[in-house]
Design a protein around this motif. Structure first.
Motif, PDB file in Angstrom:
ATOM      1  N   GLU A  55       0.830  -1.208   0.000  1.00 18.57           N
ATOM      2  CA  GLU A  55       0.000   0.000   0.000  1.00 18.57           C
ATOM      3  C   GLU A  55       0.867   1.262   0.000  1.00 18.57           C
ATOM      4  O   GLU A  55       0.594   2.219  -0.736  1.00 18.57           O
ATOM      5  CB  GLU A  55      -0.922  -0.008   1.220  1.00 18.57           C
ATOM      6  CG  GLU A  55      -2.002  -1.072   1.162  1.00 18.57           C
ATOM      7  CD  GLU A  55      -2.736  -1.231   2.486  1.00 18.57           C
ATOM      8  OE1 GLU A  55      -2.299  -0.590   3.475  1.00 18.57           O
ATOM      9  OE2 GLU A  55      -3.726  -1.988   2.523  1.00 18.57           O
ATOM     10  N   THR A  59       1.123   4.169  -2.890  1.00 17.69           N
ATOM     11  CA  THR A  59       0.849   5.578  -2.586  1.00 17.69           C
ATOM     12  C   THR A  59       2.011   6.469  -2.993  1.00 17.69           C
ATOM     13  O   THR A  59       1.825   7.501  -3.654  1.00 17.69           O
ATOM     14  CB  THR A  59       0.565   5.749  -1.081  1.00 17.69           C
ATOM     15  OG1 THR A  59      -0.563   4.956  -0.717  1.00 17.69           O
ATOM     16  CG2 THR A  59       0.276   7.209  -0.756  1.00 17.69           C
ATOM     17  N   ASP A  63       2.075   9.170  -6.024  1.00 18.69           N
ATOM     18  CA  ASP A  63       2.331  10.577  -5.711  1.00 18.69           C
ATOM     19  C   ASP A  63       3.455  11.152  -6.571  1.00 18.69           C
ATOM     20  O   ASP A  63       3.468  12.353  -6.876  1.00 18.69           O
ATOM     21  CB  ASP A  63       2.699  10.737  -4.234  1.00 18.69           C
ATOM     22  CG  ASP A  63       1.489  10.553  -3.323  1.00 18.69           C
ATOM     23  OD1 ASP A  63       0.350  10.607  -3.836  1.00 18.69           O
ATOM     24  OD2 ASP A  63       1.690  10.337  -2.115  1.00 18.69           O
TER      25      ASP A  63
END
Length: 248
Positions: A55, A59, A63
């Motif tokens: 996860e 992320t 980003d």
């Protein structure tokens, strides 16, 4: 007949070509069409640590990338470098421009030496890598320490896959090497020595109960018990014969 065979070959080639064109189209479409949304799912991860790692990687990677620059192949490579149990990344981009990313882990298959797991990718992992999996559902065996490191030969994995269910259910398995495998009866009062060929010899295996009963009826078992050994061993590794001895 010749025409039918030619048509089948042509159909197979067209099917293969169509599939490759579809895969290429997906890659091009993903790069050309900017996803309006990216959905993320983790499948077959049985470690809370590795789930969180996946996860976090997703992320951070997202980003640092623009949506139209998201590269599934590059992200898949990153996962394989960072997460030992990572198996594959599946993705799809539908006509509504929703990108669906599915990260899959490798499934555990066997417990070896109580503390290790052989996974479907032939790699050996510490048991804690699958802490959230019910290991009681897995087949267990004892193996030589050399089979508890890194990656096992695929031929060994395939052999374990082919062992008949009754063997797993009725015996504990101690695999030393391809030519020496000991099967200890869970309920049965004898042991069996086999190799990777003899373990599939149903004819010999079905005779063992009768042979054991004959040995017991003839009081030969008592001689074995006096020597401090509680079980007989049947060696099935030789053609057309079964050797009987005290277990070691």
């Amino acid at each position: 007949m010749k025409n039918i065979f030619s048509r089948l070959i042509l159909l197979s080639l067209l099917t293969l070509l169509s599939y490759r064109c579809f895969c290429l189209f997906k890659k091009v479409y993903f790069k050309v069409a900017t996803p309006a949304e990216i959905q993320f799912e983790i499948k077959d991860f049985y470690s809370s640590k590795f789930k969180k790692d996946a996860e976090d990687l997703f992320t951070v990677y997202l980003d640092n990338q623009k949506k139209d620059e998201f590269n599934p192949d590059a992200f898949s490579k990153l996962l394989s470098e960072k997460i030992p149990v990572f198996k594959s990344l599946n993705w799809d981009l539908d006509l509504h421009k929703v990108a669906k990313i599915e990260i899959c882990g490798c499934l555990p298959k066997f417990v070896v030496n109580q503390n290790f797991i052989i996974a479907e990718n032939c790699k050996v992992f510490p048991k804690e890598y699958f802490e959230q999996f019910d290991n009681s559902k897995l087949k267990e065996l004892t193996v030589s320490p050399k089979y508890c490191k890194g990656e096992i030969p695929e031929c060994f994995y395939q052999f374990l896959q082919k062992i008949p269910s009754p063997i797993w259910e009725e015996y504990t398995i101690n695999y030393e090497k391809p030519t020496f495998i000991k099967l200890s009866g869970i309920v049965k009062k004898f042991e069996i020595i086999v190799d990777e060929k003899a373990v599939f010899d149903k004819t010999k295996l079905t005779k063992l109960e009768d042979i054991y009963q004959d040995v017991e009826n003839r009081k030969l078992l008592k001689k074995s018990l006096k020597s401090g050994t509680k079980k007989l061993a049947f060696d099935l590794r030789f053609d057309n014969r079964i050797l009987v001895s005290r277990s070691v």
